[in-house]
Design a protein around this motif. Structure first.
Motif, mmCIF file in Angstrom:
data_model
loop_
_atom_site.group_PDB
_atom_site.id
_atom_site.type_symbol
_atom_site.label_atom_id
_atom_site.label_comp_id
_atom_site.label_asym_id
_atom_site.label_seq_id
_atom_site.Cartn_x
_atom_site.Cartn_y
_atom_site.Cartn_z
ATOM 1 N N MET A 1 32.582 -11.059 14.225
ATOM 2 C CA MET A 1 32.405 -9.998 15.216
ATOM 3 C C MET A 1 33.298 -10.218 16.431
ATOM 4 N N LEU A 2 33.414 -11.455 16.880
ATOM 5 C CA LEU A 2 34.249 -11.751 18.043
ATOM 6 C C LEU A 2 35.714 -11.450 17.774
ATOM 7 N N VAL A 3 36.212 -11.895 16.636
ATOM 8 C CA VAL A 3 37.641 -11.777 16.336
ATOM 9 C C VAL A 3 38.006 -10.391 15.832
ATOM 10 N N LEU A 4 37.229 -9.856 14.911
ATOM 11 C CA LEU A 4 37.600 -8.593 14.265
ATOM 12 C C LEU A 4 37.234 -7.370 15.096
ATOM 13 N N ASP A 5 36.143 -7.451 15.853
ATOM 14 C CA ASP A 5 35.647 -6.276 16.563
ATOM 15 C C ASP A 5 35.701 -6.401 18.082
ATOM 16 N N GLY A 6 35.953 -7.605 18.578
ATOM 17 C CA GLY A 6 35.849 -7.807 20.014
ATOM 18 C C GLY A 6 34.426 -7.599 20.500
ATOM 19 N N ASN A 7 33.468 -7.862 19.623
ATOM 20 C CA ASN A 7 32.052 -7.648 19.926
ATOM 21 C C ASN A 7 31.478 -8.916 20.561
ATOM 22 N N PRO A 8 31.119 -8.862 21.841
ATOM 23 C CA PRO A 8 30.625 -10.063 22.514
ATOM 24 C C PRO A 8 29.150 -10.360 22.277
ATOM 25 N N MET A 9 28.448 -9.469 21.565
ATOM 26 C CA MET A 9 26.995 -9.596 21.431
ATOM 27 C C MET A 9 26.642 -10.536 20.277
ATOM 28 N N VAL A 10 26.894 -11.806 20.477
ATOM 29 C CA VAL A 10 26.671 -12.800 19.438
ATOM 30 C C VAL A 10 25.869 -13.965 20.008
ATOM 31 N N GLY A 11 25.410 -14.830 19.101
ATOM 32 C CA GLY A 11 24.712 -16.037 19.519
ATOM 33 C C GLY A 11 23.236 -15.821 19.759
ATOM 34 N N PRO A 12 22.540 -16.873 20.162
ATOM 35 C CA PRO A 12 21.076 -16.829 20.257
ATOM 36 C C PRO A 12 20.553 -15.987 21.412
ATOM 37 N N VAL A 13 21.373 -15.701 22.409
ATOM 38 C CA VAL A 13 20.918 -14.912 23.558
ATOM 39 C C VAL A 13 21.268 -13.433 23.377
ATOM 40 N N LEU A 14 22.536 -13.147 23.131
ATOM 41 C CA LEU A 14 22.976 -11.752 23.038
ATOM 42 C C LEU A 14 22.767 -11.151 21.654
ATOM 43 N N GLY A 15 22.693 -11.987 20.622
ATOM 44 C CA GLY A 15 22.473 -11.473 19.275
ATOM 45 C C GLY A 15 21.201 -10.653 19.145
ATOM 46 N N PRO A 16 20.061 -11.139 19.655
ATOM 47 C CA PRO A 16 18.842 -10.341 19.570
ATOM 48 C C PRO A 16 18.932 -9.017 20.335
ATOM 49 N N VAL A 17 19.667 -9.005 21.451
ATOM 50 C CA VAL A 17 19.872 -7.750 22.185
ATOM 51 C C VAL A 17 20.666 -6.778 21.321
ATOM 52 N N ARG A 18 21.695 -7.296 20.670
ATOM 53 C CA ARG A 18 22.493 -6.456 19.755
ATOM 54 C C ARG A 18 21.617 -5.850 18.673
ATOM 55 N N GLU A 19 20.788 -6.654 18.048
ATOM 56 C CA GLU A 19 19.949 -6.155 16.965
ATOM 57 C C GLU A 19 18.912 -5.149 17.467
ATOM 58 N N ARG A 20 18.399 -5.369 18.667
ATOM 59 C CA ARG A 20 17.449 -4.405 19.223
ATOM 60 C C ARG A 20 18.115 -3.053 19.436
ATOM 61 N N LEU A 21 19.304 -3.057 19.985
ATOM 62 C CA LEU A 21 20.004 -1.794 20.244
ATOM 63 C C LEU A 21 20.455 -1.134 18.945
ATOM 64 N N LEU A 22 20.863 -1.943 17.974
ATOM 65 C CA LEU A 22 21.292 -1.374 16.698
ATOM 66 C C LEU A 22 20.122 -0.843 15.877
ATOM 67 N N SER A 23 18.911 -1.262 16.205
ATOM 68 C CA SER A 23 17.746 -0.776 15.460
ATOM 69 C C SER A 23 17.377 0.654 15.848
ATOM 70 N N GLU A 24 17.940 1.148 16.945
ATOM 71 C CA GLU A 24 17.687 2.522 17.365
ATOM 72 C C GLU A 24 18.414 3.488 16.436
ATOM 73 N N PRO A 25 17.896 4.698 16.258
ATOM 74 C CA PRO A 25 18.563 5.678 15.389
ATOM 75 C C PRO A 25 20.015 5.909 15.801
ATOM 76 N N SER A 26 20.894 6.025 14.829
ATOM 77 C CA SER A 26 22.313 6.211 15.104
ATOM 78 C C SER A 26 22.956 7.018 13.997
ATOM 79 N N THR A 27 24.192 7.392 14.232
ATOM 80 C CA THR A 27 24.976 8.124 13.241
ATOM 81 C C THR A 27 26.365 7.503 13.184
ATOM 82 N N PRO A 28 27.039 7.531 12.042
ATOM 83 C CA PRO A 28 28.365 6.914 11.949
ATOM 84 C C PRO A 28 29.354 7.525 12.941
ATOM 85 N N TRP A 29 30.194 6.684 13.508
ATOM 86 C CA TRP A 29 31.252 7.141 14.407
ATOM 87 C C TRP A 29 32.360 7.800 13.604
#
Length: 218
Positions: A98-126
């Motif tokens: 995620m860091l290298v391919l997407d520039g996604n900083p939401m990784v690791g034990p602190v930010l990872g759970p925040v990422r998963e919480r936000l991704l669990s919300e309803p969404s549609t493909p970009w």
């Protein structure tokens, strides 16, 4: 390789902000290619892909940094154990993807759970036709998605959502903007997203401006 390559990649993810500056552009491109292979074969825990990615890092980094990663990865013989279970201080090989391919900083034990919480919300493909002011999030699979709260009907965004996203600089900090929209605050009984379509646009915009510029500077 006598070290666990999944753990090597996980340890690199834990210190990526510093280690990334030690790699030449050509190495970064090669690492990206090999991490793409790893992500594509993640379900099968492709040994060739993970070994190639780890070797790219170990060969390119200064000797002391390479030795440090080897020490972190010295966890015994490598097996095809699912990579999600092979962690280093709460980081996984998928985090480096995620860091290298997407520039996604939401990784690791602190930010990872925040990422998963936000991704669990309803969404549609970009899609490429999406308004550039919309919040775009990406998950471990690299797929980009648009949180659905931003839409009034079908593919039509709420105008106020676009205005607030602009104030919150969602183009550069989509996760921070999404967290603001989807988290309960002391301002209202509910989340800001829950106020869309309830004649609360002035309040939403004012709160976003206060957050972005609390001192009222121009």
């Amino acid at each position: 390789m006598r070290v666990n390559p999944f753990t090597v990649l996980a340890a690199a993810a834990a210190d990526w902000q510093r280690l990334s500056g030690l790699l030449e552009p050509g190495t970064r491109r090669t690492l990206s290619e090999r991490l793409s292979r790893l992500r594509a074969g993640a379900d099968a825990s492709d040994p060739a892909a993970v070994l190639a990615a780890a070797e790219t890092l170990l060969d390119a980094l200064p000797a002391d940094e390479s030795a440090r990663l080897r020490q972190h990865g010295d966890t015994g013989r490598f097996t095809a154990q699912p990579q999600a279970q092979q962690l280093y201080e709460g980081y996984a090989a998928a985090d480096l993807c995620m860091l290298v391919l997407d520039g996604n900083p939401m990784v690791g034990p602190v930010l990872g759970p925040v990422r998963e919480r936000l991704l669990s919300e309803p969404s549609t493909p970009w899609t490429e036709s999406a308004d550039p002011l919309l919040i775009v999030l990406s998950g471990p699979d690299g797929r980009r998605r648009l949180p659905l709260f931003q839409f009034e009907a079908g593919a039509m965004p709420w105008r106020i959502a676009l205005e607030v996203n602009s104030v919150l600089r969602a183009a550069t900090d989509p996760w921070g903007a999404a967290d603001w929209w989807l988290s309960r605050t002391t301002w209202w009984d509910g989340t800001p997203a829950s106020l869309l379509g309830r004649d609360r646009d002035v309040e939403l915009l004012g709160a976003a401006r206060e957050l972005a510029d609390p001192e009222g500077e121009e």
